[in-house]
Design a protein around this motif. Structure first.
Motif, PDB file in Angstrom:
ATOM      1  N   ALA A  16       0.834  -1.211   0.000  1.00  0.00           N
ATOM      2  CA  ALA A  16       0.000   0.000   0.000  1.00  0.00           C
ATOM      3  C   ALA A  16       0.865   1.255   0.000  1.00  0.00           C
ATOM      4  N   TRP A  17       1.942   1.257   0.770  1.00  0.00           N
ATOM      5  CA  TRP A  17       2.832   2.434   0.789  1.00  0.00           C
ATOM      6  C   TRP A  17       3.411   2.684  -0.603  1.00  0.00           C
ATOM      7  N   ARG A  18       3.780   1.614  -1.304  1.00  0.00           N
ATOM      8  CA  ARG A  18       4.328   1.787  -2.658  1.00  0.00           C
ATOM      9  C   ARG A  18       3.262   2.300  -3.615  1.00  0.00           C
ATOM     10  N   VAL A  19       2.049   1.760  -3.512  1.00  0.00           N
ATOM     11  CA  VAL A  19       0.955   2.200  -4.392  1.00  0.00           C
ATOM     12  C   VAL A  19       0.717   3.700  -4.266  1.00  0.00           C
ATOM     13  N   PHE A  20       0.868   4.221  -3.064  1.00  0.00           N
ATOM     14  CA  PHE A  20       0.646   5.648  -2.829  1.00  0.00           C
ATOM     15  C   PHE A  20       1.922   6.482  -3.003  1.00  0.00           C
ATOM     16  N   GLY A  21       2.959   5.857  -3.506  1.00  0.00           N
ATOM     17  CA  GLY A  21       4.187   6.586  -3.790  1.00  0.00           C
ATOM     18  C   GLY A  21       4.945   7.025  -2.550  1.00  0.00           C
ATOM     19  N   LEU A  22       4.752   6.307  -1.455  1.00  0.00           N
ATOM     20  CA  LEU A  22       5.422   6.653  -0.208  1.00  0.00           C
ATOM     21  C   LEU A  22       6.669   5.800  -0.020  1.00  0.00           C
ATOM     22  N   GLY A  23       7.580   6.278   0.813  1.00  0.00           N
ATOM     23  CA  GLY A  23       8.759   5.483   1.134  1.00  0.00           C
ATOM     24  C   GLY A  23       8.388   4.253   1.943  1.00  0.00           C
ATOM     25  N   GLU A  24       9.339   3.350   2.063  1.00  0.00           N
ATOM     26  CA  GLU A  24       9.106   2.128   2.811  1.00  0.00           C
ATOM     27  C   GLU A  24       8.642   2.453   4.240  1.00  0.00           C
ATOM     28  N   PRO A  25       7.569   1.830   4.718  1.00  0.00           N
ATOM     29  CA  PRO A  25       7.104   2.137   6.075  1.00  0.00           C
ATOM     30  C   PRO A  25       8.114   1.683   7.124  1.00  0.00           C
ATOM     31  N   GLU A  26       8.265   2.481   8.166  1.00  0.00           N
ATOM     32  CA  GLU A  26       9.162   2.127   9.256  1.00  0.00           C
ATOM     33  C   GLU A  26       8.452   1.126  10.161  1.00  0.00           C
ATOM     34  N   LEU A  27       9.035  -0.057  10.269  1.00  0.00           N
ATOM     35  CA  LEU A  27       8.429  -1.133  11.049  1.00  0.00           C
ATOM     36  C   LEU A  27       9.143  -1.232  12.396  1.00  0.00           C
ATOM     37  N   PRO A  28       8.423  -1.082  13.506  1.00  0.00           N
ATOM     38  CA  PRO A  28       9.067  -0.932  14.809  1.00  0.00           C
ATOM     39  C   PRO A  28       9.246  -2.233  15.590  1.00  0.00           C
ATOM     40  N   TRP A  29       9.466  -3.352  14.897  1.00  0.00           N
ATOM     41  CA  TRP A  29       9.497  -4.632  15.601  1.00  0.00           C
ATOM     42  C   TRP A  29      10.770  -5.414  15.301  1.00  0.00           C
ATOM     43  N   TYR A  30      11.053  -6.324  16.210  1.00  0.00           N
ATOM     44  CA  TYR A  30      12.174  -7.260  16.071  1.00  0.00           C
ATOM     45  C   TYR A  30      11.603  -8.667  16.211  1.00  0.00           C
ATOM     46  N   PHE A  31      11.581  -9.419  15.102  1.00  0.00           N
ATOM     47  CA  PHE A  31      11.011 -10.760  15.100  1.00  0.00           C
ATOM     48  C   PHE A  31      12.120 -11.771  14.774  1.00  0.00           C
ATOM     49  N   PRO A  32      12.814 -12.279  15.785  1.00  0.00           N
ATOM     50  CA  PRO A  32      13.956 -13.158  15.532  1.00  0.00           C
ATOM     51  C   PRO A  32      13.551 -14.585  15.183  1.00  0.00           C
ATOM     52  N   SER A  33      14.455 -15.285  14.529  1.00  0.00           N
ATOM     53  CA  SER A  33      14.272 -16.713  14.295  1.00  0.00           C
ATOM     54  C   SER A  33      14.610 -17.466  15.582  1.00  0.00           C
ATOM     55  N   PRO A  34      14.143 -18.707  15.716  1.00  0.00           N
ATOM     56  CA  PRO A  34      14.498 -19.478  16.905  1.00  0.00           C
ATOM     57  C   PRO A  34      15.999 -19.631  17.084  1.00  0.00           C
ATOM     58  N   ALA A  35      16.715 -19.923  16.000  1.00  0.00           N
ATOM     59  CA  ALA A  35      18.164 -20.103  16.114  1.00  0.00           C
ATOM     60  C   ALA A  35      18.845 -18.816  16.557  1.00  0.00           C
ATOM     61  N   GLU A  36      18.403 -17.693  16.010  1.00  0.00           N
ATOM     62  CA  GLU A  36      19.007 -16.407  16.361  1.00  0.00           C
ATOM     63  C   GLU A  36      18.816 -16.096  17.847  1.00  0.00           C
ATOM     64  N   TYR A  37      17.592 -16.280  18.344  1.00  0.00           N
ATOM     65  CA  TYR A  37      17.343 -15.918  19.732  1.00  0.00           C
ATOM     66  C   TYR A  37      17.985 -16.909  20.691  1.00  0.00           C
ATOM     67  N   ALA A  38      18.019 -18.186  20.321  1.00  0.00           N
ATOM     68  CA  ALA A  38      18.696 -19.181  21.155  1.00  0.00           C
ATOM     69  C   ALA A  38      20.173 -18.830  21.311  1.00  0.00           C
ATOM     70  N   THR A  39      20.796 -18.411  20.227  1.00  0.00           N
ATOM     71  CA  THR A  39      22.208 -18.034  20.285  1.00  0.00           C
ATOM     72  C   THR A  39      22.417 -16.833  21.193  1.00  0.00           C
ATOM     73  N   LYS A  40      21.528 -15.847  21.091  1.00  0.00           N
ATOM     74  CA  LYS A  40      21.661 -14.659  21.938  1.00  0.00           C
ATOM     75  C   LYS A  40      21.557 -15.031  23.422  1.00  0.00           C
ATOM     76  N   LEU A  41      20.595 -15.887  23.756  1.00  0.00           N
ATOM     77  CA  LEU A  41      20.429 -16.294  25.149  1.00  0.00           C
ATOM     78  C   LEU A  41      21.655 -17.051  25.656  1.00  0.00           C
ATOM     79  N   GLU A  42      22.130 -17.979  24.870  1.00  0.00           N
ATOM     80  CA  GLU A  42      23.270 -18.783  25.303  1.00  0.00           C
ATOM     81  C   GLU A  42      24.539 -17.947  25.403  1.00  0.00           C
ATOM     82  N   ASP A  43      24.737 -17.042  24.459  1.00  0.00           N
ATOM     83  CA  ASP A  43      25.926 -16.182  24.501  1.00  0.00           C
ATOM     84  C   ASP A  43      25.906 -15.259  25.715  1.00  0.00           C
ATOM     85  N   ALA A  44      24.700 -14.935  26.211  1.00  0.00           N
ATOM     86  CA  ALA A  44      24.577 -14.026  27.356  1.00  0.00           C
ATOM     87  C   ALA A  44      24.700 -14.745  28.694  1.00  0.00           C
ATOM     88  N   GLY A  45      24.854 -16.065  28.690  1.00  0.00           N
ATOM     89  CA  GLY A  45      25.030 -16.783  29.944  1.00  0.00           C
ATOM     90  C   GLY A  45      23.813 -17.530  30.430  1.00  0.00           C
TER      91      GLY A  45
END
Length: 269
Positions: A144-173
């Protein structure tokens, strides 16, 4: 994120409703000290407190904290940034329901602060949007943003994959005990304008730079684009994908001595 506090629970209360299974996973015990990180209006904190635990709710929004305090006057809530919060004493558990995906500035810093807040062996239990969350809604917005000639909408979320978040948890202790990544199509029980209402509530940042006269037709186009995948005869459905986890802080190990050094209580050679 500036939430619309007055509609957060009334119009989109399904966010809080999904906390019940997470409470069971957390399994708070009487007398335990638990942080509800990203507590919002305090519904999840109240569920934890019902199990007999002492709860401290932390949220970055002063408006949310004020609402939580008004709704749950017997509980403790404070304004704090999850990326750099500090607590004086160690807690038995930190829990977070549908909030970690809003903490986008530095997810590793959030996990690090949780680790610092917990005693060794303390639990970190949470549920957030996982990879693929709201994919149809996001595609409808971007188109819809493209149809109206607008720039890419700013999306305010972080949706990690299971592998990504598992690594972050393990690396943090942390030691990971459970990680689930599952589709959870969720009825939009309120908000009759479907995807348009969802964007207004959860992606307000993306609308901030849209000329006011374009907002309504833009959101109407989002509805048109999302409807084939998300509108049912019984109403609108959000295409949620949830990442649920349970981890424990590893015990503090013995200090690592430099090569050749002796502990202070070692008898002289």
């Amino acid at each position: 994120m500036n939430w619309a506090v007055t509609t957060y629970d009334s119009a989109f209360g399904y966010v809080s409703a999904h906390g019940a299974p997470l409470v069971d996973l957390l399994d708070p015990q009487p007398g335990e000290r638990v942080i509800d990180l990203g507590c919002g209006t305090g519904a999840f904190s109240a569920e934890i407190a019902e199990r007999g635990a002492e709860v401290l709710g932390i949220d970055g929004s002063a408006e949310m904290v004020a609402q939580a305090t008004a709704l749950h006057p017997g509980l403790s809530f404070v304004v704090g940034d999850a990326h750099d919060f500090i607590v004086g004493d160690s807690f038995d558990a930190v829990a977070s329901n549908a909030a970690l995906h809003w903490m986008t500035r530095d997810p590793d810093a959030v996990i690090g602060r949780v680790h610092a807040a917990l005693r060794p062996g303390g639990r970190f239990v949470g549920e957030l949007g996982g990879a693929g969350n709201c994919a149809e809604l996001v595609v409808a917005m971007q188109t819809a943003w493209r149809v109206f000639g607008l720039g890419e909408p700013e999306l305010p979320w972080y949706f990690p994959s299971p592998a990504e978040y598992a690594t972050k948890l393990e690396d943090a202790g942390f030691t990971l005990r459970l990680l689930e990544h599952a589709d959870r199509p969720t009825r939009m029980t309120e908000g009759p304008n479907g995807a348009a209402d969802w964007v207004r509530a959860y992606a307000a940042r993306a609308l901030a730079d849209v000329p006011p006269e374009l907002v309504d037709p833009l959101l109407a186009r989002v509805n048109d684009l999302a409807a084939p995948a998300l509108r049912r005869e019984s109403g609108w459905v959000a295409d949620y994908v949830r990442l649920r986890f349970a981890a424990v802080r590893k015990p503090d190990g013995p200090a690592v001595l430099p090569i050749g050094a002796l502990p202070s209580d070692h008898p002289p050679l």
